[in-house]
Every structure is written in C-alpha cells, then in structure tokens.
Design a protein around this motif. Structure first.
Motif, PDB file in Angstrom:
ATOM      1  N   ALA A 156       0.879  -1.178   0.000  1.00 31.62           N
ATOM      2  CA  ALA A 156       0.000   0.000   0.000  1.00 31.62           C
ATOM      3  C   ALA A 156       0.906   1.214   0.000  1.00 31.62           C
ATOM      4  CB  ALA A 156      -0.883   0.001   1.235  1.00 31.62           C
ATOM      5  N   PHE A 157       0.485   2.282  -0.669  1.00 30.78           N
ATOM      6  CA  PHE A 157       1.327   3.468  -0.644  1.00 30.78           C
ATOM      7  C   PHE A 157       0.503   4.729  -0.590  1.00 30.78           C
ATOM      8  CE2 PHE A 157       0.806   2.427  -5.130  1.00 30.78           C
ATOM      9  CZ  PHE A 157       0.517   3.649  -5.714  1.00 30.78           C
ATOM     10  N   ASN A 158       1.139   5.778  -0.053  1.00 32.47           N
ATOM     11  CA  ASN A 158       0.546   7.102  -0.099  1.00 32.47           C
ATOM     12  C   ASN A 158       1.532   8.027  -0.793  1.00 32.47           C
ATOM     13  OD1 ASN A 158       2.056   8.959   1.753  1.00 32.47           O
ATOM     14  ND2 ASN A 158       1.429   7.526   3.341  1.00 32.47           N
ATOM     15  N   VAL A 159       0.988   9.003  -1.471  1.00 33.25           N
ATOM     16  CA  VAL A 159       1.765  10.019  -2.151  1.00 33.25           C
ATOM     17  C   VAL A 159       1.272  11.362  -1.647  1.00 33.25           C
ATOM     18  CG1 VAL A 159       2.315  11.074  -4.376  1.00 33.25           C
ATOM     19  CG2 VAL A 159       1.969   8.607  -4.229  1.00 33.25           C
ATOM     20  N   VAL A 160       2.187  12.195  -1.204  1.00 38.15           N
ATOM     21  CA  VAL A 160       1.828  13.544  -0.787  1.00 38.15           C
ATOM     22  C   VAL A 160       2.642  14.496  -1.650  1.00 38.15           C
ATOM     23  CG1 VAL A 160       1.755  15.201   1.108  1.00 38.15           C
ATOM     24  CG2 VAL A 160       1.391  12.772   1.584  1.00 38.15           C
ATOM     25  N   SER A 161       1.943  15.367  -2.370  1.00 33.54           N
ATOM     26  CA  SER A 161       2.631  16.326  -3.229  1.00 33.54           C
ATOM     27  C   SER A 161       2.064  17.715  -3.001  1.00 33.54           C
ATOM     28  CB  SER A 161       2.526  15.924  -4.699  1.00 33.54           C
ATOM     29  OG  SER A 161       1.174  15.841  -5.086  1.00 33.54           O
ATOM     30  N   SER A 162       2.929  18.680  -3.141  1.00 38.90           N
ATOM     31  CA  SER A 162       2.561  20.079  -2.947  1.00 38.90           C
ATOM     32  C   SER A 162       1.862  20.601  -4.194  1.00 38.90           C
ATOM     33  CB  SER A 162       3.824  20.896  -2.679  1.00 38.90           C
ATOM     34  OG  SER A 162       3.547  22.271  -2.680  1.00 38.90           O
ATOM     35  N   VAL A 163       0.885  21.467  -4.007  1.00 42.07           N
ATOM     36  CA  VAL A 163       0.221  22.046  -5.179  1.00 42.07           C
ATOM     37  C   VAL A 163       1.089  23.121  -5.817  1.00 42.07           C
ATOM     38  CG1 VAL A 163      -2.111  21.503  -4.391  1.00 42.07           C
ATOM     39  CG2 VAL A 163      -1.117  23.718  -3.821  1.00 42.07           C
ATOM     40  N   ASP A 164       2.091  23.633  -5.091  1.00 39.06           N
ATOM     41  CA  ASP A 164       2.960  24.663  -5.672  1.00 39.06           C
ATOM     42  C   ASP A 164       4.305  24.107  -6.121  1.00 39.06           C
ATOM     43  OD1 ASP A 164       4.273  24.271  -3.288  1.00 39.06           O
ATOM     44  OD2 ASP A 164       4.035  26.319  -2.563  1.00 39.06           O
ATOM     45  N   ASN A 165       4.386  22.777  -6.296  1.00 36.28           N
ATOM     46  CA  ASN A 165       5.575  22.114  -6.812  1.00 36.28           C
ATOM     47  C   ASN A 165       6.793  22.297  -5.908  1.00 36.28           C
ATOM     48  OD1 ASN A 165       6.610  20.354  -8.725  1.00 36.28           O
ATOM     49  ND2 ASN A 165       7.459  22.002  -9.969  1.00 36.28           N
ATOM     50  N   ALA A 166       6.572  22.417  -4.605  1.00 33.39           N
ATOM     51  CA  ALA A 166       7.671  22.518  -3.643  1.00 33.39           C
ATOM     52  C   ALA A 166       8.435  21.193  -3.615  1.00 33.39           C
ATOM     53  CB  ALA A 166       7.123  22.842  -2.255  1.00 33.39           C
ATOM     54  N   PRO A 167       9.680  21.213  -3.166  1.00 28.18           N
ATOM     55  CA  PRO A 167      10.444  19.965  -3.081  1.00 28.18           C
ATOM     56  C   PRO A 167       9.715  18.918  -2.242  1.00 28.18           C
ATOM     57  CG  PRO A 167      11.873  21.854  -2.710  1.00 28.18           C
ATOM     58  CD  PRO A 167      10.458  22.368  -2.749  1.00 28.18           C
ATOM     59  N   GLY A 168       9.798  17.661  -2.682  1.00 27.79           N
ATOM     60  CA  GLY A 168       9.091  16.570  -2.028  1.00 27.79           C
ATOM     61  C   GLY A 168       9.461  16.371  -0.576  1.00 27.79           C
ATOM     62  N   ALA A 169      10.706  16.682  -0.216  1.00 27.24           N
ATOM     63  CA  ALA A 169      11.139  16.497   1.169  1.00 27.24           C
ATOM     64  C   ALA A 169      10.252  17.280   2.136  1.00 27.24           C
ATOM     65  CB  ALA A 169      12.598  16.909   1.325  1.00 27.24           C
ATOM     66  N   GLN A 170       9.696  18.380   1.690  1.00 31.94           N
ATOM     67  CA  GLN A 170       8.800  19.171   2.544  1.00 31.94           C
ATOM     68  C   GLN A 170       7.495  18.443   2.830  1.00 31.94           C
ATOM     69  OE1 GLN A 170       8.253  23.070   0.847  1.00 31.94           O
ATOM     70  NE2 GLN A 170      10.451  23.520   0.869  1.00 31.94           N
ATOM     71  N   MET A 171       7.144  17.487   1.992  1.00 32.87           N
ATOM     72  CA  MET A 171       5.897  16.743   2.141  1.00 32.87           C
ATOM     73  C   MET A 171       6.060  15.482   2.994  1.00 32.87           C
ATOM     74  SD  MET A 171       3.704  18.542   0.402  1.00 32.87           S
ATOM     75  CE  MET A 171       4.567  19.931   1.105  1.00 32.87           C
ATOM     76  N   CYS A 172       7.291  15.103   3.292  1.00 27.60           N
ATOM     77  CA  CYS A 172       7.539  13.845   4.002  1.00 27.60           C
ATOM     78  C   CYS A 172       6.984  13.793   5.425  1.00 27.60           C
ATOM     79  CB  CYS A 172       9.018  13.500   3.965  1.00 27.60           C
ATOM     80  SG  CYS A 172       9.540  12.948   2.313  1.00 27.60           S
ATOM     81  N   PRO A 173       6.992  14.876   6.196  1.00 22.84           N
ATOM     82  CA  PRO A 173       6.374  14.774   7.522  1.00 22.84           C
ATOM     83  C   PRO A 173       4.891  14.392   7.440  1.00 22.84           C
ATOM     84  CG  PRO A 173       7.800  16.693   7.448  1.00 22.84           C
ATOM     85  CD  PRO A 173       7.703  16.163   6.037  1.00 22.84           C
ATOM     86  N   GLN A 174       4.149  14.987   6.502  1.00 24.07           N
ATOM     87  CA  GLN A 174       2.742  14.620   6.330  1.00 24.07           C
ATOM     88  C   GLN A 174       2.619  13.184   5.829  1.00 24.07           C
ATOM     89  OE1 GLN A 174       4.074  17.456   5.110  1.00 24.07           O
ATOM     90  NE2 GLN A 174       2.732  19.163   5.491  1.00 24.07           N
ATOM     91  N   ALA A 175       3.458  12.801   4.872  1.00 21.82           N
ATOM     92  CA  ALA A 175       3.399  11.439   4.328  1.00 21.82           C
ATOM     93  C   ALA A 175       3.659  10.413   5.423  1.00 21.82           C
ATOM     94  CB  ALA A 175       4.410  11.273   3.187  1.00 21.82           C
ATOM     95  N   LEU A 176       4.599  10.689   6.315  1.00 20.06           N
ATOM     96  CA  LEU A 176       4.901   9.752   7.394  1.00 20.06           C
ATOM     97  C   LEU A 176       3.734   9.645   8.375  1.00 20.06           C
ATOM     98  CD1 LEU A 176       6.816   7.803   8.760  1.00 20.06           C
ATOM     99  CD2 LEU A 176       7.850   9.764   9.948  1.00 20.06           C
ATOM    100  N   GLU A 177       3.129  10.757   8.735  1.00 20.63           N
ATOM    101  CA  GLU A 177       1.988  10.714   9.657  1.00 20.63           C
ATOM    102  C   GLU A 177       0.805   9.987   9.029  1.00 20.63           C
ATOM    103  OE1 GLU A 177       2.109  11.484  12.926  1.00 20.63           O
ATOM    104  OE2 GLU A 177       4.232  11.753  12.431  1.00 20.63           O
ATOM    105  N   ILE A 178       0.587  10.185   7.741  1.00 20.81           N
ATOM    106  CA  ILE A 178      -0.489   9.477   7.042  1.00 20.81           C
ATOM    107  C   ILE A 178      -0.168   7.983   6.975  1.00 20.81           C
ATOM    108  CG2 ILE A 178      -1.608   9.202   4.777  1.00 20.81           C
ATOM    109  CD1 ILE A 178      -1.328  12.350   4.594  1.00 20.81           C
ATOM    110  N   ALA A 179       1.111   7.648   6.730  1.00 31.52           N
ATOM    111  CA  ALA A 179       1.512   6.237   6.706  1.00 31.52           C
ATOM    112  C   ALA A 179       1.254   5.569   8.057  1.00 31.52           C
ATOM    113  CB  ALA A 179       2.979   6.118   6.320  1.00 31.52           C
TER     114      ALA A 179
END
Length: 181
Positions: free
Chosen positions: A150-173
């Motif tokens: 199973a996977f989740n993908v978190v991406s910014s709507v303003d095309n910010a670097p993906g590393a900025q999305m990892c805290p949310q992705a980890l909490e969702i995981a």
C-alpha cells in the motif's frame, strides 16, 4: 485550465508515476472500489469492511485507510475521492486546499520491488521515496503482504520539493499502518 483541473492532473500524474516507478508489468485483478454518482452530481465512495488477512490490492478500499476524522486532522477535505486508477487498481485522493494533495493506492508488488529509504512504522516495513519517478512529492510504501504493498503520495500544489511533504506522508503512513491488517 482551472486550478481544480490542474490539481487533478497533478494527483493523477503523481500516482501514475509512483506506480510506474516500481512497476515492471501489469498485475491482473478486478477492482472492487468504485465511485457512485448521486442525482445531485456529487460522488460517494463505497463502504467496505476492514481489510482481511488475505487482502490483495484489488480488494481493499483505499479511502478506508484514512478515515474522515484523521483526514480532517491533516487539513484535508473529506470525504476522500475514490476512483479506479492506473492498472485498474482502486485509489483515493484528498486535497488540503491550496497546500497539498494526498493519494492512497495499492500495488500487487513486493515491498522489495520499490526503491527508497527505510522508515519506521509500528506494525510493518516501509520505504520512503522523495521526488521519485519524475514527480515532486513524498511517497511511502507499506508492506501489506508478501505480494501486496500500500502506498501514499503527498505532493505540494505549488511544486515545492518533495522532502517538505515527508512529515505529512509519514503521519499518514502511520494512520494507514494502524488500519491495515
């Protein structure tokens, strides 16, 4: 093109690229989640029971892995939007208005077939990929069974670097980890 259309294209592209980054072939299966349209034009996701021990990628409702109460804690609009994604596998997406997009799906693939760095979750093995497969975002793949992830993908709507999305992705995981069998 309107911002909603762009947002939808970004989510679809991110999810497709995440699947393709780890996929070498299509896996057979019949999706069970579908979107039902009501007379007023809104969509309604199916209700399903908790995943079973014999779960496969085509038998779990991905929207059930991030319940509305949890999604709201992340600032996501609820309910998640269920749809059949690439390769006929169910997926679900949520949007945090003007901030980021979350998508959850499955792959009939072993965790070892995905590249990334190991992340620690309470119940299962997982890997994290940042800005992989030609998209900006953070994806965390969780091992469900020997042959299903199973996977989740978190991406910014303003095309910010993906590393900025990892805290949310980890909490969702972590929420997904608690909902998976």
């Amino acid at each position: 093109m309107g911002s909603r259309a762009k947002l939808g294209l970004v989510v679809a592209g991110c999810m497709a690229l995440t699947v393709l980054a780890g996929c070498s072939k299509e896996e057979p299966g019949t999706p069970t989640a579908s979107v039902e349209e009501t007379p007023d034009g809104t969509t309604q996701r199916p209700t399903t029971k908790a995943p079973s021990e014999t779960a496969s990628a085509d038998k779990i409702d991905p929207c059930s892995l991030l319940p509305d109460a949890d999604a709201a804690k992340f600032g996501l609009a609820t309910p998640g939007k269920a749809r059949t994604g690439n390769f006929g596998i169910p997926e679900c997406k949520w949007t945090a208005s003007g901030k980021f997009i979350v998508g959850i799906s499955f792959a009939n693939k072993k965790l070892a077939e995905f590249t990334g760095d190991a992340v620690t979750l309470p119940k299962r093995k997982a890997v994290q990929t940042v800005d992989g497969g030609g998209f900006r975002g953070c994806s965390i793949v969780l091992e469900l069974t020997d042959t299903v992830s199973a996977f989740n993908v978190v991406s910014s709507v303003d095309n910010a670097p993906g590393a900025q999305m990892c805290p949310q992705a980890l909490e969702i995981a972590k929420v997904m980890d608690s909902k998976l069998p």
